[in-house]
Design an enzyme around this catalytic site. Structure first.
Site, PDB file in Angstrom:
ATOM      1  CG  HIS A 184      35.219  27.337  36.923  1.00 41.85           C
ATOM      2  ND1 HIS A 184      34.337  28.377  36.689  1.00 41.85           N
ATOM      3  CD2 HIS A 184      34.825  26.326  36.106  1.00 41.85           C
ATOM      4  CE1 HIS A 184      33.437  27.994  35.790  1.00 41.85           C
ATOM      5  NE2 HIS A 184      33.717  26.765  35.408  1.00 41.85           N
ATOM      6  CG  ASP A 187      34.063  25.842  40.058  1.00 44.00           C
ATOM      7  OD1 ASP A 187      33.977  26.923  40.683  1.00 44.00           O
ATOM      8  OD2 ASP A 187      35.015  25.057  40.225  1.00 44.00           O
ATOM      9  CG  HIS A 244      50.124  50.206  26.021  1.00 43.70           C
ATOM     10  ND1 HIS A 244      50.998  49.144  26.114  1.00 43.70           N
ATOM     11  CD2 HIS A 244      48.984  49.804  26.610  1.00 43.70           C
ATOM     12  CE1 HIS A 244      50.399  48.139  26.724  1.00 43.70           C
ATOM     13  NE2 HIS A 244      49.188  48.522  27.043  1.00 43.70           N
ATOM     14  CE1 TYR A 270      29.004  43.669  33.080  1.00 43.84           C
ATOM     15  CE2 TYR A 270      30.052  42.846  35.064  1.00 43.84           C
ATOM     16  CZ  TYR A 270      29.707  42.678  33.737  1.00 43.84           C
ATOM     17  OH  TYR A 270      30.060  41.530  33.086  1.00 43.84           O
ATOM     18  CD  GLU A 314      35.295  20.271  46.580  1.00 41.26           C
ATOM     19  OE1 GLU A 314      35.615  19.271  47.262  1.00 41.26           O
ATOM     20  OE2 GLU A 314      35.339  20.294  45.345  1.00 41.26           O
TER      21      GLU A 314
END
Ligand code: ZN
Ligand code: ZN
Length: 399
Positions: free
Chosen positions: A99, A104, A242, A299, A372
């Protein structure tokens, strides 16, 4: 309503949930255990749950006791293909998956908000929809599009949609908000340069696609420098080249993979057109030809509704211990943009940078680490937005 005070009380639970998720990250479209945890938790709160929405997504619906509007809150759930190298004792237990973007924390904060809102069901105006979406990091169809196709924005129709993202470059407890475009349209392109191979000692008998590729790479920067209005952000990067197998063989083909980033649909359209023209033109000059392809379903630009976002700022400003900053748009992409195409709303950032705790590494880094202490702010902010925008009169503004 003291949502921050209540968020503080469930802080240990939010941290526990976040760490459990952190140890078991799942890649895009594989969020099976994560969505099970989410759905079980929502059900235990008495929230109506629909599983398997748009693949591995989860929809929770909480109907308040009072009349009001429909507010959707979104969290993305997927991890990244990164081998974790952080020093936390709850490191990822899955090899090569982490994560590393903090999704999370998004799940944990939204589950926290769900708990706060269920505790106030009797006073809650309107309906809150919890959108736990898969595959934000995937690109292309991502996770928002399949959920929208599965009807999450309808019946009842969503009036406002909000989502937040944890941001390692912003100091802990600072919200970053912007009216208008806040994240870019990330368009992926591939240029296949078709030459004619031969011996390295006799280039005149060949059309050398590597030589042509070098010219194309340089010329593409000219799109940004000379063809797009300089006050409109536009970035073009070639991230993969490439071709070839051996030093004395001129190959037939070279391919370039790149990305372009724009913040408005007009520039986006023009940039894609110019990229194709320049690539093809340069190839033609040297006798090669080009096939230019853009990824389907990239998006869109993430555009915050200005009026809604102004009110969001006034709500966020009421959260003690935080501050709100108007920010520049970022040129990363976000499929929250798709929800914003259906309903007005706001995508905002929550800073989690804290040098004292070693939380200094950027999102997507193998050492990415979150402070946190900010989870409570995120959960409180989501609950407050649902409550305030659910009210028929809208947010009560600054006090
Ligand atoms: Zn990310
Ligand atoms: Zn992310």
């Amino acid at each position: 309503m003291d949502f921050l005070g209540e968020a503080k009380r469930i802080e240990p639970e939010m941290i526990r949930t976040r760490r459990a998720l952190h140890q078991h990250p799942e890649l895009a479209y594989q969020e099976v255990e994560t969505s099970k945890l989410v759905a079980d938790r929502l059900e235990s709160l008495g929230i109506e749950v629909k599983r398997g929405v748009g693949g591995t997504g989860v929809l929770g619906v909480l109907v308040g006791a009072k009349k009001g509007r429909v507010v959707a809150l979104r969290a993305d759930m997927d991890g990244l293909p990164v081998q974790e190298a952080s020093d936390v004792n709850y490191r990822s237990k899955v090899d090569g998956v982490m994560h590393a973007c903090g999704h999370d924390t998004h799940v944990s904060m939204l589950l926290g908000a769900a708990r706060l809102l269920t505790q106030h069901r009797k006073e809650l105006p309107g309906t809150v929809k919890f959108l736990f979406q898969p595959a934000e990091e995937h690109g292309g169809r991502g996770g928002a599009m399949p959920m929208i196709e599965d009807g999450v924005m309808e019946d009842p129709k969503v009036d406002f949609v909000f989502g937040l993202h944890i941001e390692a470059n912003r100091r802990s407890g600072e919200f970053g908000v912007r009216e208008g475009a806040i994240a870019a349209a990330p368009d992926t392109f591939k240029v296949k340069i078709l030459g004619r191979g031969g011996h390295g000692s006799a280039p005149h008998q060949t059309v050398d696609p590597i030589y042509v590729a070098a010219h194309v790479i340089l010329a593409l920067q000219g799109v940004s420098a000379r063809m797009i209005d300089p006050v409109r952000p536009f970035v073009i990067s070639v991230g993969a080249v490439h071709s070839g197998t051996k030093e004395n063989i001129i190959p037939d083909v070279a391919t370039l993979d790149g990305t372009i980033r724009t913040l408005d649909e007009g520039t986006r359209k023009l940039a894609k057109k110019r990229v194709e023209e320049v690539a093809k033109g340069v190839c033609k000059t040297f006798g090669a030809s080009a096939v230019v392809e853009f990824e389907k379903d990239a998006y869109p630009v993430t555009v915050n509704d200005p009026e809604t976002t102004g009110k969001v700022v006034s709500v966020l400003k009421r959260i003690p211990g935080t501050r709100v900053k108007r920010v520049e748009a970022m040129l990363g992409g976000e499929d929250f943009s798709r929800f914003l195409q259906v309903a007005p709303g706001t995508f905002y950032f929550l800073g989690s940078r804290n040098p004292e705790k070693g939380c200094i590494y950027p999102n997507h880094s193998s050492k990415f680490k979150v402070d946190e202490d900010v989870l409570k702010f995120g959960a409180a902010s989501l609950a407050m937005l649902a409550f305030e925008f659910g009210s028929p009169k809208g947010p009560s503004g600054e006090r």
